[in-house]
Scaffold this active site. Structure first.
Site, PDB file in Angstrom:
ATOM      1  CD  GLU A  15      -2.850   1.111   2.411  1.00 16.11           C
ATOM      2  OE1 GLU A  15      -3.560   0.089   2.495  1.00 16.11           O
ATOM      3  OE2 GLU A  15      -2.931   2.066   3.198  1.00 16.11           O
ATOM      4  CB  THR A  34      -4.366   5.789   0.826  1.00 13.38           C
ATOM      5  OG1 THR A  34      -3.433   6.845   0.629  1.00 13.38           O
ATOM      6  CG2 THR A  34      -3.704   4.612   1.493  1.00 13.38           C
TER       7      THR A  34
HETATM    8  P1  FAD Z   1     -17.713   0.895   7.776  1.00 10.83           P
HETATM    9  O1  FAD Z   1     -17.686  -0.466   7.197  1.00 10.83           O
HETATM   10  O2  FAD Z   1     -18.863   1.777   7.390  1.00 10.83           O
HETATM   11  O3  FAD Z   1     -17.673   0.722   9.378  1.00 10.83           O
HETATM   12  C1  FAD Z   1     -17.540   1.832  10.251  1.00 10.83           C
HETATM   13  C2  FAD Z   1     -18.228   1.526  11.594  1.00 10.83           C
HETATM   14  O4  FAD Z   1     -19.650   1.417  11.422  1.00 10.83           O
HETATM   15  C3  FAD Z   1     -17.819   0.198  12.221  1.00 10.83           C
HETATM   16  O5  FAD Z   1     -17.872   0.365  13.620  1.00 10.83           O
HETATM   17  C4  FAD Z   1     -18.891  -0.787  11.747  1.00 10.83           C
HETATM   18  O6  FAD Z   1     -19.041  -1.888  12.635  1.00 10.83           O
HETATM   19  C5  FAD Z   1     -20.127   0.103  11.740  1.00 10.83           C
HETATM   20  N1  FAD Z   1     -21.088  -0.238  10.665  1.00 10.83           N
HETATM   21  C6  FAD Z   1     -20.796  -0.689   9.413  1.00 10.83           C
HETATM   22  N2  FAD Z   1     -21.928  -0.796   8.689  1.00 10.83           N
HETATM   23  C7  FAD Z   1     -22.946  -0.383   9.482  1.00 10.83           C
HETATM   24  C8  FAD Z   1     -24.355  -0.231   9.299  1.00 10.83           C
HETATM   25  N3  FAD Z   1     -24.930  -0.517   8.126  1.00 10.83           N
HETATM   26  N4  FAD Z   1     -25.113   0.244  10.338  1.00 10.83           N
HETATM   27  C9  FAD Z   1     -24.527   0.546  11.537  1.00 10.83           C
HETATM   28  N5  FAD Z   1     -23.190   0.422  11.773  1.00 10.83           N
HETATM   29  C10 FAD Z   1     -22.420  -0.034  10.763  1.00 10.83           C
HETATM   30  N6  FAD Z   1      -9.523   5.913   5.090  1.00 10.83           N
HETATM   31  C11 FAD Z   1      -9.442   6.876   4.129  1.00 10.83           C
HETATM   32  O7  FAD Z   1      -9.976   7.986   4.287  1.00 10.83           O
HETATM   33  N7  FAD Z   1      -8.735   6.646   2.962  1.00 10.83           N
HETATM   34  C12 FAD Z   1      -8.134   5.467   2.702  1.00 10.83           C
HETATM   35  O8  FAD Z   1      -7.516   5.292   1.635  1.00 10.83           O
HETATM   36  C13 FAD Z   1      -8.226   4.429   3.690  1.00 10.83           C
HETATM   37  N8  FAD Z   1      -7.667   3.207   3.476  1.00 10.83           N
HETATM   38  C14 FAD Z   1      -7.849   2.195   4.393  1.00 10.83           C
HETATM   39  C15 FAD Z   1      -7.349   0.912   4.115  1.00 10.83           C
HETATM   40  C16 FAD Z   1      -7.537  -0.136   5.022  1.00 10.83           C
HETATM   41  C17 FAD Z   1      -7.014  -1.511   4.690  1.00 10.83           C
HETATM   42  C18 FAD Z   1      -8.210   0.118   6.260  1.00 10.83           C
HETATM   43  C19 FAD Z   1      -8.384  -1.002   7.272  1.00 10.83           C
HETATM   44  C20 FAD Z   1      -8.698   1.379   6.555  1.00 10.83           C
HETATM   45  C21 FAD Z   1      -8.549   2.434   5.624  1.00 10.83           C
HETATM   46  N9  FAD Z   1      -9.059   3.709   5.859  1.00 10.83           N
HETATM   47  C22 FAD Z   1      -8.948   4.706   4.895  1.00 10.83           C
HETATM   48  C23 FAD Z   1      -9.668   4.035   7.147  1.00 10.83           C
HETATM   49  C24 FAD Z   1     -11.211   3.813   7.154  1.00 10.83           C
HETATM   50  O9  FAD Z   1     -11.815   4.762   6.302  1.00 10.83           O
HETATM   51  C25 FAD Z   1     -11.680   3.975   8.601  1.00 10.83           C
HETATM   52  O10 FAD Z   1     -11.238   2.904   9.379  1.00 10.83           O
HETATM   53  C26 FAD Z   1     -13.157   4.255   8.812  1.00 10.83           C
HETATM   54  O11 FAD Z   1     -13.330   4.734  10.156  1.00 10.83           O
HETATM   55  C27 FAD Z   1     -14.075   3.061   8.639  1.00 10.83           C
HETATM   56  O12 FAD Z   1     -14.143   2.671   7.354  1.00 10.83           O
HETATM   57  P2  FAD Z   1     -14.932   1.311   6.924  1.00 10.83           P
HETATM   58  O13 FAD Z   1     -14.960   1.280   5.471  1.00 10.83           O
HETATM   59  O14 FAD Z   1     -14.447   0.144   7.669  1.00 10.83           O
HETATM   60  O15 FAD Z   1     -16.418   1.721   7.489  1.00 10.83           O
END
Ligand code: FAD
Length: 293
Positions: free
Chosen positions: A16, A47
């Protein structure tokens, strides 16, 4: 190539990188990529807007160049917080036009507690939107130590299962420094019937400020063994870097031995560190051959 097709009974090894900040010279990333592409990783992900910026054009351009210039498969990250469906469609159209086949669909970090504007509240909504409208392979994020906003580990797992039901083809974990969190998490993932590949996200920690930031942002636990390393070498830059590399190699060796689907190395745009780690583990993984060779 779609990343989900890479997992054919071998350990996938991916990298990454992050794009240079909007006010920085973009060309520096190509020096980094030149060196990283020697590793011939299975894919390199880029990212998007990490830290709150909106440098998405750079993400797409760089992800496209990774494929065309270096012959390495690429993934464009896409955080959806604050985007309308029309904006998401514009970005996804551009991703397709640039020949990119893989998207890491994310919610993104919320800047504060105010509800984000836009049409997406969770990554699952973006995943459904992509799967309904585009022929793209979708990767999603997962959290061995539970996402910091989650009510509980069970709730987090429930929503992870939902992301896969919405169409996520492959998962990549948040970084962790104690493999026990990964192994416990992976067992629960299997029990929950999640059957897509799960890559372990490994970040070589080579300076103290970097890990302090990650602990604050992601709630990552620091194992005692790791804290001792930090305390002993915090004033010796070279020793801390070497110890951080050794620690990451140890984690990766253990994970591969236990049969992990893949290793996703958070390179922090540091090819020297990535090379040292790859050199130490390359006989344990069999990377796909570079199209550029
Ligand atoms: P979600 O899947 O939406 O989850 C967020 C929270 O909401 C969790 O607590 C989950 O349990 C809960 N949740 C999920 N779906 C629902 C629902 N339908 N109803 C109620 N609660 C729910 N950030 C950036 O800005 N840019 C990047 O390029 C980036 N790259 C990343 C790469 C990796 C491998 C990882 C692990 C993280 C990355 N992040 C990045 C950070 C990420 O955006 C954050 O961790 C963010 O806070 C959560 O993203 P997510 O897609 O997991 O969210």
């Amino acid at each position: 190539m779609k990343t989900a097709e890479l997992f054919d009974n071998r350990t996938v090894f991916s990298l990454e990188i992050f794009p240079p900040k909007p006010d920085a010279d973009e060309s520096v990333i190509y020096d980094t990529l030149e060196e990283l592409s020697d590793i011939c990783p299975d894919f390199i992900s880029v990212t998007y807007g990490a830290g709150g910026g909106h440098n998405g054009c750079r993400t797409i351009r760089i992800a496209s160049d990774i494929k065309s210039r270096y012959g390495v498969e690429s993934v464009a990250h896409l955080p959806c917080a604050g985007l309308t469906k029309a904006q998401a469609a514009e970005i996804l159209d551009s991703i397709r036009e640039h020949g990119i086949e893989n998207v890491l669909a994310l919610r993104g970090d919320k800047p504060d507690d105010t509800p984000a504007a836009g049409d997406f509240h969770h990554a699952s909504e973006l995943i459904s939107f992509i799967k309904e409208n585009y022929d793209l392979n979708v990767i999603a994020a997962c959290y061995p130590e539970v996402h910091p906003e989650s009510k509980s580990a069970v709730d987090d797992l429930k929503w992870l299962r939902y992301k896969v039901d919405c169409g996520a083809d492959h998962l990549i974990t948040q970084l962790f420094l104690d493999n026990r969190y990964f192994f416990d998490f992976y067992e629960k993932v299997c029990i929950a019937g999640i059957d897509v590949p799960v890559e372990a996200g490994i970040m070589p920690v080579t300076n103290k400020r970097q890990i302090e930031r990650m602990v604050k942002l992601c709630g990552v636990q620091l194992p005692k063994k790791f804290v001792r390393v930090l305390e002993k070498y915090e004033h010796n830059e070279a020793a801390l870097r070497d110890a951080g590399i050794a620690y990451a190699i140890d984690q990766i060796t253990d994970l591969i031995t236990e049969g992990v689907d893949g290793i996703h190395l958070y390179t922090m745009n540091n090819p020297y560190v990535a090379h040292r780690i790859f050199d130490a583990v390359q006989s344990m993984v069999k990377v796909s051959s570079c199209a550029a060779d």
